[in-house]
Design a protein around this motif. Structure first.
Motif, PDB file in Angstrom:
ATOM      1  N   VAL A 186     -19.052  -7.584  39.752  1.00 57.16           N
ATOM      2  CA  VAL A 186     -19.607  -7.204  41.055  1.00 57.16           C
ATOM      3  C   VAL A 186     -19.552  -8.359  42.061  1.00 57.16           C
ATOM      4  O   VAL A 186     -19.651  -8.132  43.277  1.00 57.16           O
ATOM      5  N   THR A 187     -19.374  -9.585  41.575  1.00 54.98           N
ATOM      6  CA  THR A 187     -19.299 -10.731  42.486  1.00 54.98           C
ATOM      7  C   THR A 187     -17.868 -11.221  42.679  1.00 54.98           C
ATOM      8  O   THR A 187     -17.639 -12.157  43.457  1.00 54.98           O
ATOM      9  N   ASP A 188     -16.936 -10.595  42.003  1.00 50.66           N
ATOM     10  CA  ASP A 188     -15.530 -10.991  42.150  1.00 50.66           C
ATOM     11  C   ASP A 188     -15.079 -10.734  43.594  1.00 50.66           C
ATOM     12  O   ASP A 188     -15.267  -9.652  44.139  1.00 50.66           O
ATOM     13  N   GLY A 189     -14.502 -11.749  44.213  1.00 52.75           N
ATOM     14  CA  GLY A 189     -14.031 -11.595  45.584  1.00 52.75           C
ATOM     15  C   GLY A 189     -14.993 -12.088  46.640  1.00 52.75           C
ATOM     16  O   GLY A 189     -14.661 -12.053  47.831  1.00 52.75           O
ATOM     17  N   TRP A 190     -16.190 -12.531  46.235  1.00 49.41           N
ATOM     18  CA  TRP A 190     -17.081 -13.130  47.229  1.00 49.41           C
ATOM     19  C   TRP A 190     -16.437 -14.384  47.818  1.00 49.41           C
ATOM     20  O   TRP A 190     -15.923 -15.242  47.088  1.00 49.41           O
ATOM     21  N   ASP A 191     -16.448 -14.489  49.130  1.00 44.78           N
ATOM     22  CA  ASP A 191     -15.901 -15.658  49.810  1.00 44.78           C
ATOM     23  C   ASP A 191     -16.995 -16.676  50.092  1.00 44.78           C
ATOM     24  O   ASP A 191     -18.166 -16.322  50.272  1.00 44.78           O
ATOM     25  N   ALA A 237     -25.878   2.126  32.655  1.00 44.68           N
ATOM     26  CA  ALA A 237     -25.056   3.302  32.368  1.00 44.68           C
ATOM     27  C   ALA A 237     -24.083   3.030  31.230  1.00 44.68           C
ATOM     28  O   ALA A 237     -23.881   3.886  30.358  1.00 44.68           O
ATOM     29  N   SER A 238     -23.485   1.852  31.201  1.00 40.05           N
ATOM     30  CA  SER A 238     -22.469   1.567  30.182  1.00 40.05           C
ATOM     31  C   SER A 238     -23.078   1.242  28.826  1.00 40.05           C
ATOM     32  O   SER A 238     -22.508   1.593  27.787  1.00 40.05           O
ATOM     33  N   GLU A 271     -19.329   3.913  37.913  1.00 43.16           N
ATOM     34  CA  GLU A 271     -18.484   3.835  39.102  1.00 43.16           C
ATOM     35  C   GLU A 271     -18.034   5.229  39.531  1.00 43.16           C
ATOM     36  O   GLU A 271     -18.034   5.560  40.720  1.00 43.16           O
ATOM     37  N   ALA A 272     -17.688   6.069  38.553  1.00 39.87           N
ATOM     38  CA  ALA A 272     -17.238   7.424  38.878  1.00 39.87           C
ATOM     39  C   ALA A 272     -18.372   8.272  39.455  1.00 39.87           C
ATOM     40  O   ALA A 272     -18.139   9.179  40.260  1.00 39.87           O
ATOM     41  N   GLU A 273     -19.604   7.967  39.047  1.00 33.04           N
ATOM     42  CA  GLU A 273     -20.744   8.769  39.490  1.00 33.04           C
ATOM     43  C   GLU A 273     -21.595   8.043  40.527  1.00 33.04           C
ATOM     44  O   GLU A 273     -22.734   8.442  40.789  1.00 33.04           O
ATOM     45  N   ARG A 274     -21.052   6.980  41.113  1.00 30.81           N
ATOM     46  CA  ARG A 274     -21.842   6.117  41.987  1.00 30.81           C
ATOM     47  C   ARG A 274     -22.443   6.871  43.165  1.00 30.81           C
ATOM     48  O   ARG A 274     -23.614   6.689  43.505  1.00 30.81           O
ATOM     49  N   GLU A 275     -21.663   7.751  43.811  1.00 32.12           N
ATOM     50  CA  GLU A 275     -22.158   8.437  44.998  1.00 32.12           C
ATOM     51  C   GLU A 275     -23.318   9.379  44.668  1.00 32.12           C
ATOM     52  O   GLU A 275     -24.289   9.465  45.416  1.00 32.12           O
TER      53      GLU A 275
END
Length: 386
Positions: A74-79, A99-100, A108-112
């Protein structure tokens, strides 16, 4: 009741004389059903026995790798220098972990579906809104959104249960144990659904709030953040593991102090099933008793400088009463997920501080009483890469 002796009497010593009562059932019954949180007597004991193996120490420690992996993801790509709404990040993280590990659901599939439900539930139970005191059957916009979202959440759970049954073979997680209990007649499918909703919503939201408040407090106290980071650097060799946590008392103290100042669950309710006496006061049968962590945790009778963030208060000897601090409740009905939540909080903080330094953008924190004690506004932090 704000005296630790009275709290202990209600939750531990005389717990058989108390029930959750009508108010929590009236408020939360449509959300949590007859699941573990609201069940009483034999029904509660059957459910607790069915679920307990999922929360044994060895089982919990086996979830550690998943916590670390999801925190990295979830933190991958933080600048460097980026601002993030840490409450949203924490909610995404804890939902994925829960969930996992416990339910075997692709969050992720049910996030919304889960996100919409969480928003609708928060609005429905927000005590700052007049509508939260209106009957649920009234067709207000908030109530309509709540019922639609809850129906979607129930459909999600029913699909997952059906898929688990049709797949055959059980992976040994919490959902498997609940399905087995239902198939054996120990609980019915409505109770199964209520328990999955309880963990999907209440289970991940409370831990997300704990992580949010911990990171916010560390961001506002850079000296404490630096001290904890240095201790982590000196102790860890690679990714943190559950075994490493035993050698990190300062990390545990930071979590405890955060849960003291900002307990996600801000009060418990109980009703005596007969007239009782508490601290010299006669309390009639059926009275609503509140046990408010948000008050007791900052009571100057038990805490020096109670409004300050001071993890060191947890590192020495103390004669403080046991139930001056009870973020997870106490007695037989203490939170079944306590060990899981504490492990997740400590591992997530350890992973995050290994890669980032946090600065507070949100200058002051205010909370609202909904199903949990939530921030009234996004909690924004700036992340600095180490």
């Amino acid at each position: 009741m704000t005296h630790p002796e009275a709290i202990r009497q209600v939750l531990v010593d005389d717990h058989e004389q108390y029930v959750k009562g009508e108010m929590p059932n009236d408020r939360l019954g449509s959300l949590l059903g007859d699941g573990l949180f609201l069940a009483e007597g034999d029904a509660w004991q059957r459910q607790r026995r069915a679920m307990q193996p999922a929360f044994f120490r060895e089982q919990i420690e086996g979830y550690g790798e998943s916590v670390v992996d999801h925190t990295r993801a979830v933190t991958d790509g933080w600048d460097d220098g980026e601002t993030v709404a840490i409450d949203e990040v924490a909610s995404t993280l804890t939902l994925r972990v829960l969930a996992s590990t416990l339910l075997g659901i692709d969050a992720e599939a049910e996030r919304e579906t889960v996100r919409r439900a969480a928003t609708a539930i928060t609005q429905r139970y927000d005590t700052a809104r007049l509508g939260s005191y209106l009957p649920e059957w009234l067709p207000t916009p908030t109530n309509r959104r709540y019922r639609r979202s809850l129906s979607d959440l129930h459909d999600l759970v029913d699909r997952e249960v059906a898929a688990r049954r049709s797949a055959g073979g059980q992976p040994g997680d919490l959902l498997s144990m609940l399905v087995a209990a239902s198939d054996e007649g120990a609980i019915d499918d409505d109770t199964l659904r209520g328990n999955v909703v309880t963990f999907l919503f209440a289970g991940h939201e409370t831990t997300a709030l704990g992580l949010t408040y911990t990171l916010y407090l560390l961001a506002t106290q850079p000296a404490t953040q630096r001290r904890l980071r240095d201790r982590l650097d000196a102790t860890l060799d690679g990714e943190p593991t559950p075994a490493d946590l035993r050698n990190l008392p300062l990390l545990a103290a930071v979590i405890d102090e955060s849960l003291r100042l900002y307990p996600p669950v801000y009060t418990f309710f109980r009703e005596p099933t007969a007239d009782v006496t508490l601290r010299g006061y006669r309390v009639p049968e059926g009275s609503v008793i509140s046990l408010p962590q948000c008050v007791v945790h900052r009571d100057e009778r038990w805490w020096d400088d109670p409004d300050s963030f001071n993890p060191d208060r947890w590192l020495g000897e103390t004669d403080r009463p046991e139930y001056a601090y009870f973020p997870f409740g106490g007695g037989p009905r203490h939170c079944i997920g306590m060990r899981f939540a504490r492990l997740e909080l400590r591992l997530a903080v350890a992973v995050l501080l290994a890669s980032f330094r946090f600065e507070a953008v949100t200058e002051s924190l205010s909370r609202t009483a909904s199903a949990n004690a939530k921030p009234t506004e996004p909690v924004v932090l700036r992340v600095r890469k180490r």
